[in-house]
Write a protein that holds these residues in place. Structure first.
Motif, PDB file in Angstrom:
ATOM      1  N   ALA A   1     -44.411 -14.495  40.348  1.00  0.00           N
ATOM      2  CA  ALA A   1     -44.034 -15.904  40.494  1.00  0.00           C
ATOM      3  C   ALA A   1     -42.736 -16.203  39.757  1.00  0.00           C
ATOM      4  O   ALA A   1     -41.943 -17.037  40.196  1.00  0.00           O
ATOM      5  N   GLN A   2     -42.500 -15.511  38.667  1.00  0.00           N
ATOM      6  CA  GLN A   2     -41.286 -15.751  37.900  1.00  0.00           C
ATOM      7  C   GLN A   2     -40.057 -15.167  38.596  1.00  0.00           C
ATOM      8  O   GLN A   2     -38.972 -15.730  38.532  1.00  0.00           O
ATOM      9  N   LYS A   3     -40.222 -14.044  39.280  1.00  0.00           N
ATOM     10  CA  LYS A   3     -39.078 -13.340  39.853  1.00  0.00           C
ATOM     11  C   LYS A   3     -38.773 -13.700  41.297  1.00  0.00           C
ATOM     12  O   LYS A   3     -37.700 -13.407  41.785  1.00  0.00           O
ATOM     13  N   MET A   4     -39.714 -14.315  42.004  1.00  0.00           N
ATOM     14  CA  MET A   4     -39.524 -14.582  43.429  1.00  0.00           C
ATOM     15  C   MET A   4     -38.932 -15.969  43.668  1.00  0.00           C
ATOM     16  O   MET A   4     -39.055 -16.859  42.822  1.00  0.00           O
ATOM     17  N   GLN A   5     -38.333 -16.112  44.828  1.00  0.00           N
ATOM     18  CA  GLN A   5     -37.781 -17.402  45.227  1.00  0.00           C
ATOM     19  C   GLN A   5     -38.902 -18.420  45.441  1.00  0.00           C
ATOM     20  O   GLN A   5     -38.851 -19.529  44.947  1.00  0.00           O
ATOM     21  N   ARG A   6     -39.900 -17.997  46.218  1.00  0.00           N
ATOM     22  CA  ARG A   6     -41.079 -18.847  46.419  1.00  0.00           C
ATOM     23  C   ARG A   6     -42.147 -18.419  45.435  1.00  0.00           C
ATOM     24  O   ARG A   6     -42.493 -17.256  45.349  1.00  0.00           O
TER      25      ARG A   6
ATOM     26  N   TYR B   1     -48.437 -17.135  42.199  1.00  0.00           N
ATOM     27  CA  TYR B   1     -49.467 -17.971  41.594  1.00  0.00           C
ATOM     28  C   TYR B   1     -50.832 -17.715  42.226  1.00  0.00           C
ATOM     29  O   TYR B   1     -51.853 -17.731  41.539  1.00  0.00           O
ATOM     30  N   SER B   2     -50.861 -17.458  43.526  1.00  0.00           N
ATOM     31  CA  SER B   2     -52.149 -17.182  44.175  1.00  0.00           C
ATOM     32  C   SER B   2     -52.706 -15.829  43.714  1.00  0.00           C
ATOM     33  O   SER B   2     -53.915 -15.696  43.520  1.00  0.00           O
ATOM     34  N   VAL B   3     -51.836 -14.852  43.490  1.00  0.00           N
ATOM     35  CA  VAL B   3     -52.301 -13.568  42.947  1.00  0.00           C
ATOM     36  C   VAL B   3     -52.826 -13.776  41.528  1.00  0.00           C
ATOM     37  O   VAL B   3     -53.847 -13.196  41.135  1.00  0.00           O
TER      38      VAL B   3
END
Length: 62
Positions: A29-34, A39-41
């Motif tokens: 979640a920190q590294k991705m654009q979306r 967060y779901s993982v």
């Protein structure tokens, strides 16, 4: 062994696996654009970590 003893024995494994999955999700979640896939993982990892406790609550009520 009854299911309660198996559950108690597997608690540590569920906690460790759940923590690792949760940390991987938060890192994604920190590294991705979306951020929602990460967060779901992380939520899935949290559910894995709390699964033994939740199943104990269900077994106590029955």
């Amino acid at each position: 062994m009854d299911p309660q003893q198996w559950l108690e024995a597997a608690t540590l494994a569920f906690n460790l696996i759940g923590m690792v999955v949760c940390l991987v999700g938060l890192t994604l979640a920190q590294k991705m654009q979306r951020r929602w896939p990460g967060y779901s993982v992380a939520v899935v990892g949290f559910i894995i970590a709390t699964l033994p406790m939740l199943s104990q609550v269900v077994l106590i009520r029955n």
